[in-house]
Scaffold this motif. Sequence first.
Motif, PDB file in Angstrom:
ATOM      1  N   GLU A  86     -73.399 -12.585  44.190  1.00 45.25           N
ATOM      2  CA  GLU A  86     -74.326 -13.145  43.213  1.00 45.25           C
ATOM      3  C   GLU A  86     -75.381 -13.947  43.953  1.00 45.25           C
ATOM      4  OE1 GLU A  86     -75.068 -12.744  40.057  1.00 45.25           O
ATOM      5  OE2 GLU A  86     -76.587 -14.308  40.348  1.00 45.25           O
ATOM      6  N   SER A  88     -77.874 -15.627  43.119  1.00 45.36           N
ATOM      7  CA  SER A  88     -78.327 -16.926  42.585  1.00 45.36           C
ATOM      8  C   SER A  88     -77.487 -18.079  43.124  1.00 45.36           C
ATOM      9  CB  SER A  88     -78.276 -16.928  41.052  1.00 45.36           C
ATOM     10  OG  SER A  88     -76.942 -16.914  40.602  1.00 45.36           O
ATOM     11  N   THR A 111     -78.785 -10.218  39.014  1.00 50.29           N
ATOM     12  CA  THR A 111     -78.039 -11.451  38.730  1.00 50.29           C
ATOM     13  C   THR A 111     -77.137 -11.284  37.517  1.00 50.29           C
ATOM     14  OG1 THR A 111     -78.266 -13.810  38.230  1.00 50.29           O
ATOM     15  CG2 THR A 111     -79.944 -12.367  37.320  1.00 50.29           C
ATOM     16  N   GLU A 115     -77.746 -18.508  36.017  1.00 50.20           N
ATOM     17  CA  GLU A 115     -78.667 -19.532  36.540  1.00 50.20           C
ATOM     18  C   GLU A 115     -80.071 -19.206  36.005  1.00 50.20           C
ATOM     19  OE1 GLU A 115     -77.577 -22.039  38.118  1.00 50.20           O
ATOM     20  OE2 GLU A 115     -75.641 -21.384  38.914  1.00 50.20           O
ATOM     21  N   MET A 118     -83.356 -20.745  37.446  1.00 52.98           N
ATOM     22  CA  MET A 118     -83.759 -20.180  38.734  1.00 52.98           C
ATOM     23  C   MET A 118     -84.586 -18.912  38.506  1.00 52.98           C
ATOM     24  SD  MET A 118     -81.352 -18.717  41.820  1.00 52.98           S
ATOM     25  CE  MET A 118     -80.822 -20.299  42.419  1.00 52.98           C
ATOM     26  N   VAL A 119     -84.142 -18.087  37.583  1.00 61.31           N
ATOM     27  CA  VAL A 119     -84.884 -16.851  37.284  1.00 61.31           C
ATOM     28  C   VAL A 119     -86.283 -17.194  36.808  1.00 61.31           C
ATOM     29  CG1 VAL A 119     -84.986 -14.853  35.751  1.00 61.31           C
ATOM     30  CG2 VAL A 119     -82.800 -15.521  36.768  1.00 61.31           C
TER      31      VAL A 119
END
Length: 240
Positions: A86, A88, A111, A115, A118-119
């Motif tokens: 992953e 992230s 992903t 999160e 973050m994206v």
Amino acid sequence: MTLYELDPELPWSYIRGFQPVSLCDWPGHISCVLFFGGCNLRCPTCHNSKIAWNPIELPPIPSEKIFSFLQKRKSWLDGIVLTGGEPSQVPKLGSLISELKTVGLPIKFDTNGLEPEMVKTFICSELIDIVAVDIKGPWSKYPDLTGGKCSEERARISLSYLLELAQDWPEYFYFRTTWVPKLSQPDIEEIRSYLPQKQTLHLQDYVPPEKHSKTNSMLDFQVIPPKTETNPTMVQDEGY
Ligand code: SF4
């Protein structure tokens, strides 16, 4: 056995697999794939359990090799895929992506969607060109589907955030679900109902992990069998 620790100060140390060419990790694109070690979930159906849960057993791929390959081959590549494990969960991933962007190729980010901030940051800062989000199942099934690592509430809140973003920025999102045995047809319909109108749910066939146990054990030997969308495999230092 030699162990190769992950260094939180060095995001490149998390890359534990590299596939120079893939035709299925980014539909319609010829891509190369970077596999990041570590994962925040423990899905019983995971096909990459070694890189997800025991990445320290795999040597890191030197960044010099990756850049050398990309500089030589970028003219026949359409993009770079970041997957895992992953990705992230990799500290300072944004700085690694910034370095990768200097190659000049588009980037796809895979992903599990837990999160979401973050994206959003990566999209807003133009670090990634598309994000593929795995929706494991209906929110109520997340505890079961993730080995108890993700609650129904966390799944609903995190993924709903991304689904809202996808409404505003549909071109950045690709949603997919692997149809594992614990999912029924009504479950798939429920997942579809989460998606904004113009988004498609891409279904992936499930192949039991035991059929890939040889794949996982072979990673140390740097020999890679053919890859399918549901069988993400990787190369360990082939001299590409
Ligand atoms: S999120 Fe992906 S990599 Fe992590 S355990 Fe689940 S299937 Fe494996």
